[in-house]
Design an enzyme around this catalytic site. Structure first.
Site, mmCIF file in Angstrom:
data_model
loop_
_atom_site.group_PDB
_atom_site.id
_atom_site.type_symbol
_atom_site.label_atom_id
_atom_site.label_comp_id
_atom_site.label_asym_id
_atom_site.label_seq_id
_atom_site.Cartn_x
_atom_site.Cartn_y
_atom_site.Cartn_z
ATOM 1 N N LYS A 110 0.830 -1.219 0.000
ATOM 2 C CA LYS A 110 0.000 0.000 0.000
ATOM 3 C C LYS A 110 0.858 1.259 0.000
ATOM 4 O O LYS A 110 0.476 2.266 -0.593
ATOM 5 C CB LYS A 110 -0.972 -0.008 1.179
ATOM 6 C CG LYS A 110 -2.105 -1.001 0.969
ATOM 7 C CD LYS A 110 -3.287 -0.725 1.875
ATOM 8 C CE LYS A 110 -4.409 -1.717 1.603
ATOM 9 N NZ LYS A 110 -5.447 -1.690 2.634
ATOM 10 N N LYS A 192 -2.871 -10.349 -7.349
ATOM 11 C CA LYS A 192 -4.117 -10.650 -6.641
ATOM 12 C C LYS A 192 -5.255 -9.709 -7.087
ATOM 13 O O LYS A 192 -5.006 -8.536 -7.360
ATOM 14 C CB LYS A 192 -3.797 -10.490 -5.153
ATOM 15 C CG LYS A 192 -4.913 -10.385 -4.204
ATOM 16 C CD LYS A 192 -4.375 -10.134 -2.808
ATOM 17 C CE LYS A 192 -4.307 -8.659 -2.513
ATOM 18 N NZ LYS A 192 -5.106 -8.146 -1.434
ATOM 19 N N LYS A 195 -9.575 -4.568 -4.559
ATOM 20 C CA LYS A 195 -10.617 -3.533 -4.600
ATOM 21 C C LYS A 195 -10.074 -2.211 -5.113
ATOM 22 O O LYS A 195 -10.832 -1.368 -5.551
ATOM 23 C CB LYS A 195 -11.144 -3.288 -3.172
ATOM 24 C CG LYS A 195 -12.099 -4.336 -2.703
ATOM 25 C CD LYS A 195 -12.666 -3.958 -1.349
ATOM 26 C CE LYS A 195 -11.981 -4.760 -0.285
ATOM 27 N NZ LYS A 195 -12.358 -4.536 1.072
#
Ligand code: TYM
Length: 325
Positions: A110, A192, A195
């Site tokens: 992130k 992966k 969202k």
């Protein structure tokens, strides 16, 4: 047995969230005391739109209900309605080494993705997650593979607290499904499904039949012809086979047999049809709850009241173990 898990109300939930986490919850609620949370304090660690946050929270609740989570059997609530989560997170922060947080894969991913917003909340995210789990004296945390590291850290934090102060927390374990623990992106099947990536890379649980057809139709495959499971050489087809298998409960071996000598195009059409049919209840539940928002608010208020009672008991023990009042 006690079970706790949660999902962030970030963007839209996708089939990875369903197959990695929620599908297991539905089975567990008949064997265990389950608490399912909508973790809004985690969701605000990445850029988000304040105007739609409440809608996103309600959408996650709609997904829980549409999947078969029964509020009569399980507690469903919103994290920020139970302030004890923040209090325990603070207490646990004081015994968590900085290095443990800096080496978390999700923090590294992130921080790379949101370079303009590497905030302290992103680093402390796993401590809040540990607080979520430990407040409910949880035995089992059903999650997708990407969360395993966070649950292991939670266990380590609990162990450290118990040995430094006194035995307050149970040591939880992650439960990862055998199939569907890591659903990959449709456009980049070595990454992966997420969202926070572009919409074409994932199937949202509320996607319309047209969107599903379009996204599956253009999902990345490989130049070969065979429908065969081999994640190294054929990551795209292998991911689609995993999705097919998880939703149909047919084994991958059976699917390979069924689609021997068939084209990618036919396989994709069948998969799109299966997804359109299985995701129909999600669209219906969302429409139903949108027409009656007070029902959802009642479920969430009731859930928060139940959750708070359990959380208050644990936080009291943690406070006194640490010499606080
Ligand atoms: P979140 O919202 O990112 O993901 C929710 C759940 O979905 C799983 N998941 C996947 N499973 C399979 N394939 C994928 N591509 C995929 N993407 C996501 C995640 O593993 C997760 O189970 N940190 C948690 C939220 C949380 C939590 C908790 C979970 C906060 N507190 C306490 C358990 C217990 C998270 O990232 O959720």
């Amino acid at each position: 047995m006690k079970v706790f898990s949660g999902i962030q109300p970030t963007n839209e939930l996708h089939i990875g969230n369903y197959l990695g986490a929620i599908k297991q919850w539905v089975d567990l609620q008949n064997q265990a005391e389950c608490v399912f949370c909508i973790v809004d304090w985690h969701a605000i660690t990445v850029p988000y739109d304040t105007k739609v946050l409440q809608t996103k929270i309600h959408e996650v609740a709609a997904v829980y209900l549409a999947s078969g989570i029964d509020p009569q059997k399980s507690i469903i609530f919103v994290q920020s309605q139970v302030k004890e989560h923040a209090e325990l997170a603070w207490l646990l922060n004081t015994i968590t080494p900085l290095g443990d947080l800096q080496r978390m894969t999700q923090f590294k991913d992130k921080s790379a993705k949101f370079l303009q917003n590497i905030n302290a909340g992103l680093l402390n995210y796993p401590v809040l997650m540990a607080a979520d789990v430990l407040l409910y004296q949880t035995d089992v945390v059903p999650v997708g593979e990407d969360q395993k590291q966070h649950v292991e850290l939670t266990r380590e934090i609990a162990r450290r607290f118990n040995s430094k102060f006194s035995e307050v927390f149970k040591l939880p374990k992650a439960q990862i499904p055998k199939i569907g623990a890591r659903i990959m992106s449709l456009t980049e099947p070595t990454k992966k499904m997420s969202k926070t990536d572009k919409a074409e890379s994932r199937i949202g649980l509320f996607d319309s039949p047209e969107q599903i057809k379009e996204k599956i139709g253009s999902a990345t495959t490989d130049s070969g012809k065979e429908i065969r499971y081999n994640p190294k050489e054929k990551p795209g087809i292998s991911n689609l086979l995993t999705i097919y298998s998880s939703f149909s409960n047919q084994s991958i071996k059976d699917l390979e047999k069924e689609f021997t000598d068939q084209s990618y195009q036919l396989f994709k059409q069948k998969l799109a049809d299966l997804l359109i049919e299985t995701l129909e209840p999600f669209r219906a539940q969302k429409a139903k709850l949108e027409s009656n928002p007070s029902q959802l608010n009642e479920i969430l208020t009731d859930g928060a009241n139940h959750a708070r009672a359990i959380a208050q008991d644990t936080i009291q023990k943690a406070r006194s173990a640490m010499g606080l009042n």
